[in-house]
Design a protein around this motif. Structure first.
Motif, mmCIF file in Angstrom:
data_model
loop_
_atom_site.group_PDB
_atom_site.id
_atom_site.type_symbol
_atom_site.label_atom_id
_atom_site.label_comp_id
_atom_site.label_asym_id
_atom_site.label_seq_id
_atom_site.Cartn_x
_atom_site.Cartn_y
_atom_site.Cartn_z
ATOM 1 N N GLU A 129 -14.279 14.425 33.943
ATOM 2 C CA GLU A 129 -14.315 13.861 35.292
ATOM 3 C C GLU A 129 -13.425 12.628 35.347
ATOM 4 O O GLU A 129 -13.539 11.730 34.522
ATOM 5 C CB GLU A 129 -15.765 13.483 35.616
ATOM 6 C CG GLU A 129 -15.981 12.980 37.007
ATOM 7 C CD GLU A 129 -17.444 12.640 37.236
ATOM 8 O OE1 GLU A 129 -17.733 11.439 37.429
ATOM 9 O OE2 GLU A 129 -18.277 13.553 37.198
ATOM 10 N N VAL A 130 -12.514 12.619 36.347
ATOM 11 C CA VAL A 130 -11.629 11.471 36.527
ATOM 12 C C VAL A 130 -11.688 11.017 37.982
ATOM 13 O O VAL A 130 -12.017 11.797 38.879
ATOM 14 C CB VAL A 130 -10.171 11.784 36.123
ATOM 15 C CG1 VAL A 130 -10.071 12.084 34.645
ATOM 16 C CG2 VAL A 130 -9.609 12.927 36.908
ATOM 17 N N SER A 131 -11.357 9.787 38.196
ATOM 18 C CA SER A 131 -11.343 9.236 39.544
ATOM 19 C C SER A 131 -10.189 9.837 40.345
ATOM 20 O O SER A 131 -9.062 9.928 39.850
ATOM 21 C CB SER A 131 -11.203 7.715 39.480
ATOM 22 O OG SER A 131 -10.909 7.186 40.750
ATOM 23 N N ARG A 132 -10.485 10.239 41.576
ATOM 24 C CA ARG A 132 -9.447 10.822 42.429
ATOM 25 C C ARG A 132 -8.304 9.836 42.667
ATOM 26 O O ARG A 132 -7.136 10.213 42.691
ATOM 27 C CB ARG A 132 -10.057 11.263 43.759
ATOM 28 C CG ARG A 132 -9.053 11.929 44.657
ATOM 29 C CD ARG A 132 -9.694 12.396 45.932
ATOM 30 N NE ARG A 132 -8.689 12.998 46.800
ATOM 31 C CZ ARG A 132 -8.950 13.884 47.702
ATOM 32 N NH1 ARG A 132 -10.177 14.295 47.890
ATOM 33 N NH2 ARG A 132 -7.974 14.364 48.453
ATOM 34 N N ALA A 137 -7.899 7.195 47.018
ATOM 35 C CA ALA A 137 -9.077 8.051 47.134
ATOM 36 C C ALA A 137 -8.951 9.095 48.236
ATOM 37 O O ALA A 137 -9.626 10.119 48.196
ATOM 38 C CB ALA A 137 -10.314 7.192 47.364
ATOM 39 N N ASP A 138 -8.090 8.846 49.246
ATOM 40 C CA ASP A 138 -7.983 9.816 50.344
ATOM 41 C C ASP A 138 -6.654 10.573 50.361
ATOM 42 O O ASP A 138 -6.382 11.369 51.252
ATOM 43 C CB ASP A 138 -8.214 9.131 51.694
ATOM 44 C CG ASP A 138 -7.280 7.943 51.912
ATOM 45 O OD1 ASP A 138 -6.555 7.564 50.977
ATOM 46 O OD2 ASP A 138 -7.286 7.400 53.029
ATOM 47 N N ALA A 139 -5.806 10.346 49.369
ATOM 48 C CA ALA A 139 -4.518 11.046 49.294
ATOM 49 C C ALA A 139 -4.750 12.510 48.900
ATOM 50 O O ALA A 139 -5.678 12.810 48.152
ATOM 51 C CB ALA A 139 -3.607 10.375 48.277
ATOM 52 N N PRO A 140 -3.925 13.399 49.411
ATOM 53 C CA PRO A 140 -4.078 14.809 49.027
ATOM 54 C C PRO A 140 -3.734 15.013 47.554
ATOM 55 O O PRO A 140 -2.899 14.297 46.995
ATOM 56 C CB PRO A 140 -3.094 15.547 49.933
ATOM 57 C CG PRO A 140 -2.097 14.511 50.337
ATOM 58 C CD PRO A 140 -2.811 13.191 50.331
ATOM 59 N N LEU A 141 -4.384 15.980 46.969
ATOM 60 C CA LEU A 141 -4.162 16.286 45.565
ATOM 61 C C LEU A 141 -3.133 17.396 45.425
ATOM 62 O O LEU A 141 -3.123 18.338 46.209
ATOM 63 C CB LEU A 141 -5.485 16.732 44.931
ATOM 64 C CG LEU A 141 -5.681 16.419 43.465
ATOM 65 C CD1 LEU A 141 -5.554 14.930 43.186
ATOM 66 C CD2 LEU A 141 -7.047 16.882 43.019
ATOM 67 N N GLU A 142 -2.266 17.271 44.446
ATOM 68 C CA GLU A 142 -1.250 18.291 44.196
ATOM 69 C C GLU A 142 -1.917 19.601 43.768
ATOM 70 O O GLU A 142 -2.958 19.574 43.106
ATOM 71 C CB GLU A 142 -0.301 17.829 43.087
ATOM 72 C CG GLU A 142 0.528 16.618 43.436
ATOM 73 C CD GLU A 142 1.563 16.892 44.503
ATOM 74 O OE1 GLU A 142 2.116 18.004 44.521
ATOM 75 O OE2 GLU A 142 1.796 15.993 45.323
ATOM 76 N N PRO A 143 -1.318 20.748 44.121
ATOM 77 C CA PRO A 143 -1.912 22.025 43.706
ATOM 78 C C PRO A 143 -1.796 22.277 42.208
ATOM 79 O O PRO A 143 -2.589 23.011 41.640
ATOM 80 C CB PRO A 143 -1.124 23.071 44.497
ATOM 81 C CG PRO A 143 0.118 22.389 44.940
ATOM 82 C CD PRO A 143 -0.170 20.924 44.995
ATOM 83 N N THR A 144 -0.822 21.659 41.559
ATOM 84 C CA THR A 144 -0.729 21.725 40.099
ATOM 85 C C THR A 144 -0.497 20.322 39.575
ATOM 86 O O THR A 144 0.209 19.521 40.185
ATOM 87 C CB THR A 144 0.425 22.646 39.619
ATOM 88 O OG1 THR A 144 1.656 22.148 40.122
ATOM 89 C CG2 THR A 144 0.217 24.085 40.054
ATOM 90 N N LEU A 145 -1.116 20.035 38.447
ATOM 91 C CA LEU A 145 -0.966 18.734 37.806
ATOM 92 C C LEU A 145 -0.580 18.954 36.350
ATOM 93 O O LEU A 145 -1.060 19.889 35.702
ATOM 94 C CB LEU A 145 -2.274 17.941 37.870
ATOM 95 C CG LEU A 145 -2.750 17.540 39.264
ATOM 96 C CD1 LEU A 145 -4.160 16.957 39.191
ATOM 97 C CD2 LEU A 145 -1.800 16.534 39.881
#
Length: 171
Positions: free
Chosen positions: A122-125, A132-140
């Motif tokens: 578990e990591v902080s978004r 905290a409200d930025a969209p997350l990339e589909p691949t990391l």
């Protein structure tokens, strides 16, 4: 009463049996030690799959890995795993403070038998997405540093592995 010659013969047989038993146990230990050295050099650890999902202000990263003993050594056991995540972005990597564990199990690693496990970190978004409200990339892209613990009748030991991998977003 037994004669002196009879007592010496019994003592000689007992001594020969003790020497034979001792030599057999020494050869068994030597064989175990050679098997241990062979397996230490050849055990493989691979990261098979990584996924990440968003749960509020945290990102859960699931890592599926495989441990394989490709040798004929039968006394090797997988004890546990500790892994750490580094986010790779723009050629730089950042340790996210996330450590995952596979429970201590001492499961036998029989020759050529794969053992697959999944652990979740578990990591902080905000650490992954920048806020905290930025969209997350589909691949990391990640670097996974793992310490795998093994045990044998002779000793416990660990090996460190480092893998670069990419996780896919699971909705």
């Amino acid at each position: 009463m037994r004669s002196r010659e009879e007592k010496l013969r019994i003592l000689g047989v007992a001594f020969a049996a003790a020497v034979t038993l001792s030599a057999g146990l020494t050869l068994l230990d030597y064989s175990n030690y050679l098997g241990l050295l062979d397996s230490m050099n050849k055990v493989t650890y691979t990261v098979d799959e990584m996924t990440h999902s968003v749960d509020g202000d945290k990102v859960d990263v699931a890592i599926t890995f495989t441990v394989l003993n490709p040798t004929s050594y039968t006394r090797l056991k997988f004890s546990s795993l500790q892994c750490q995540l580094y986010l790779v972005s723009g050629g730089e990597e950042e340790y996210l403070g996330a450590t995952g564990y596979a429970p201590p199990v001492d499961v036998p690693l029989r020759p050529d038998e794969e053992r697959r496990y999944t652990t979740t970190l578990e990591v902080s978004r905000s650490n992954v997405a920048g806020s905290a409200d930025a969209p997350l990339e589909p691949t990391l892209e990640w670097r996974v540093r793992s310490v795998v613990y093994f045990s044998t009748p002779i000793r416990r030991y660990y090996q460190t592995y480092s893998h670069n991998s990419v996780s896919a977003l699971v909705e």
